[in-house]
Motif scaffolding. Sequence first.
Motif, PDB file in Angstrom:
ATOM      1  N   LEU A  70       0.830  -1.208   0.000  1.00  0.00           N
ATOM      2  CA  LEU A  70       0.000   0.000   0.000  1.00  0.00           C
ATOM      3  C   LEU A  70       0.868   1.263   0.000  1.00  0.00           C
ATOM      4  O   LEU A  70       0.530   2.253  -0.659  1.00  0.00           O
ATOM      5  CB  LEU A  70      -0.922  -0.005   1.208  1.00  0.00           C
ATOM      6  N   GLU A  71       1.973   1.212   0.715  1.00  0.00           N
ATOM      7  CA  GLU A  71       2.873   2.364   0.717  1.00  0.00           C
ATOM      8  C   GLU A  71       3.427   2.629  -0.685  1.00  0.00           C
ATOM      9  O   GLU A  71       3.541   3.782  -1.108  1.00  0.00           O
ATOM     10  CB  GLU A  71       4.019   2.127   1.699  1.00  0.00           C
ATOM     11  N   ARG A  72       3.747   1.562  -1.412  1.00  0.00           N
ATOM     12  CA  ARG A  72       4.247   1.727  -2.787  1.00  0.00           C
ATOM     13  C   ARG A  72       3.168   2.313  -3.678  1.00  0.00           C
ATOM     14  O   ARG A  72       3.438   3.170  -4.523  1.00  0.00           O
ATOM     15  CB  ARG A  72       4.728   0.382  -3.347  1.00  0.00           C
ATOM     16  N   HIS A  73       1.939   1.832  -3.513  1.00  0.00           N
ATOM     17  CA  HIS A  73       0.842   2.360  -4.324  1.00  0.00           C
ATOM     18  C   HIS A  73       0.636   3.855  -4.067  1.00  0.00           C
ATOM     19  O   HIS A  73       0.490   4.648  -5.005  1.00  0.00           O
ATOM     20  CB  HIS A  73      -0.455   1.605  -4.022  1.00  0.00           C
ATOM     21  N   VAL A  74       0.617   4.238  -2.817  1.00  0.00           N
ATOM     22  CA  VAL A  74       0.401   5.645  -2.465  1.00  0.00           C
ATOM     23  C   VAL A  74       1.565   6.500  -2.953  1.00  0.00           C
ATOM     24  O   VAL A  74       1.367   7.595  -3.518  1.00  0.00           O
ATOM     25  CB  VAL A  74       0.201   5.801  -0.948  1.00  0.00           C
ATOM     26  N   ALA A  75       2.783   6.004  -2.770  1.00  0.00           N
ATOM     27  CA  ALA A  75       3.962   6.764  -3.194  1.00  0.00           C
ATOM     28  C   ALA A  75       3.979   6.945  -4.705  1.00  0.00           C
ATOM     29  O   ALA A  75       4.288   8.033  -5.218  1.00  0.00           O
ATOM     30  CB  ALA A  75       5.234   6.053  -2.733  1.00  0.00           C
ATOM     31  N   SER A  76       3.640   5.886  -5.435  1.00  0.00           N
ATOM     32  CA  SER A  76       3.599   5.966  -6.894  1.00  0.00           C
ATOM     33  C   SER A  76       2.553   6.977  -7.358  1.00  0.00           C
ATOM     34  O   SER A  76       2.795   7.774  -8.271  1.00  0.00           O
ATOM     35  CB  SER A  76       3.291   4.590  -7.475  1.00  0.00           C
ATOM     36  N   ALA A  77       1.380   6.941  -6.720  1.00  0.00           N
ATOM     37  CA  ALA A  77       0.307   7.859  -7.091  1.00  0.00           C
ATOM     38  C   ALA A  77       0.705   9.310  -6.846  1.00  0.00           C
ATOM     39  O   ALA A  77       0.512  10.180  -7.702  1.00  0.00           O
ATOM     40  CB  ALA A  77      -0.960   7.515  -6.304  1.00  0.00           C
ATOM     41  N   ARG A  78       1.294   9.558  -5.691  1.00  0.00           N
ATOM     42  CA  ARG A  78       1.681  10.939  -5.361  1.00  0.00           C
ATOM     43  C   ARG A  78       2.846  11.416  -6.210  1.00  0.00           C
ATOM     44  O   ARG A  78       2.938  12.606  -6.530  1.00  0.00           O
ATOM     45  CB  ARG A  78       2.015  11.021  -3.876  1.00  0.00           C
ATOM     46  N   GLU A  79       3.730  10.505  -6.568  1.00  0.00           N
ATOM     47  CA  GLU A  79       4.857  10.883  -7.423  1.00  0.00           C
ATOM     48  C   GLU A  79       4.377  11.215  -8.826  1.00  0.00           C
ATOM     49  O   GLU A  79       4.867  12.143  -9.470  1.00  0.00           O
ATOM     50  CB  GLU A  79       5.879   9.750  -7.468  1.00  0.00           C
ATOM     51  N   THR A  80       3.409  10.443  -9.318  1.00  0.00           N
ATOM     52  CA  THR A  80       2.870  10.684 -10.660  1.00  0.00           C
ATOM     53  C   THR A  80       2.042  11.958 -10.704  1.00  0.00           C
ATOM     54  O   THR A  80       2.076  12.697 -11.689  1.00  0.00           O
ATOM     55  CB  THR A  80       2.004   9.490 -11.101  1.00  0.00           C
ATOM     56  N   TRP A  81       1.287  12.225  -9.630  1.00  0.00           N
ATOM     57  CA  TRP A  81       0.392  13.386  -9.592  1.00  0.00           C
ATOM     58  C   TRP A  81       0.712  14.255  -8.377  1.00  0.00           C
ATOM     59  O   TRP A  81      -0.088  14.354  -7.442  1.00  0.00           O
ATOM     60  CB  TRP A  81      -1.065  12.919  -9.553  1.00  0.00           C
ATOM     61  N   PRO A  82       1.884  14.910  -8.366  1.00  0.00           N
ATOM     62  CA  PRO A  82       2.293  15.691  -7.187  1.00  0.00           C
ATOM     63  C   PRO A  82       1.425  16.909  -6.920  1.00  0.00           C
ATOM     64  O   PRO A  82       1.408  17.423  -5.799  1.00  0.00           O
ATOM     65  CB  PRO A  82       3.731  16.103  -7.527  1.00  0.00           C
TER      66      PRO A  82
END
Length: 295
Positions: free
Chosen positions: A34-46
């Motif tokens: 879940l941490e990877r999913h959230v980090a990926s999402a925030r990195e893609t859409w900062p």
Amino acid sequence: MTSPPAPLAARLRAELSPRTAALVDAVESLEALLERHVASARETWPGLTLDVPTFLQHLARHLPDENAPEVLRQLHASDLYLACACATGEEAALLGFEHHVLRRIPDRLHALPRDLVDEALQRLREQLLLGRDGVPAKISTYSGRGPLLAWVTISAARLASQLAGREGQHLAADKSAESYVQLLAPGDPELELLRKDSRAVVVEVLRKVLAALPGPERALLRLHHLHGYSMTQLATVFGESRSGVARRVLLARERLLKLTRTELASRLQLDDTQLESFLGLIRSRLDLSLSGLMV
């Protein structure tokens, strides 16, 4: 003494049914995933302000009871994050969706007339992004199981097809049941295996099994047989390899034929030889028959 559940996993679990929560709990390193999913999402859409609890609540709504762990592992988290933010009406998300998704659709539907694609996109904006009468925007139904771009492309292709049909650009849409069967095997003497009063039943069966196919398989067959997409074009739309998408089309065709055989066997009085012969006709004329039936 066991340690308390980690924050993200606990928040997700709180939104799930007991059955789904039990399945999700069995996922190895759930918190890290879940941490990877959230980090990926925030990195893609900062630039988006969507908070994590809202995102996890949205994710929970789209986790199925049966295969939640697999869906969770293969989740297109960044796409789901954007869709969730769009559903809340966040302006930055709507701009991101326009620039990074909708503007890429015409190139992916270049086999269709541009004016139809443009009109389909305009209607799609309204359908996907505007909630009405208390009903959430349709973008909220995107589950993250496949690329958002592919999901929107399929929706745009379907709308363009419907628009073309209303304008008379797909003649097959106006054909009678008898004409559909003639498309299966025009001029073939084996067509007489069917009594005339059974031919409409065949069309009804084909429509029924098409509707019974899983959405992704039906979309593949629609784009391939109705819109004439090559395997290379389908690979581009779905973000897969050409060989991978070719296998999926083959499996969808075979599922269609298997369902058709089962349904025909229960509806028509044909012996095994007659049934297999007619299924051979359907298989050999599949492109033509689906072009008529899938409009």
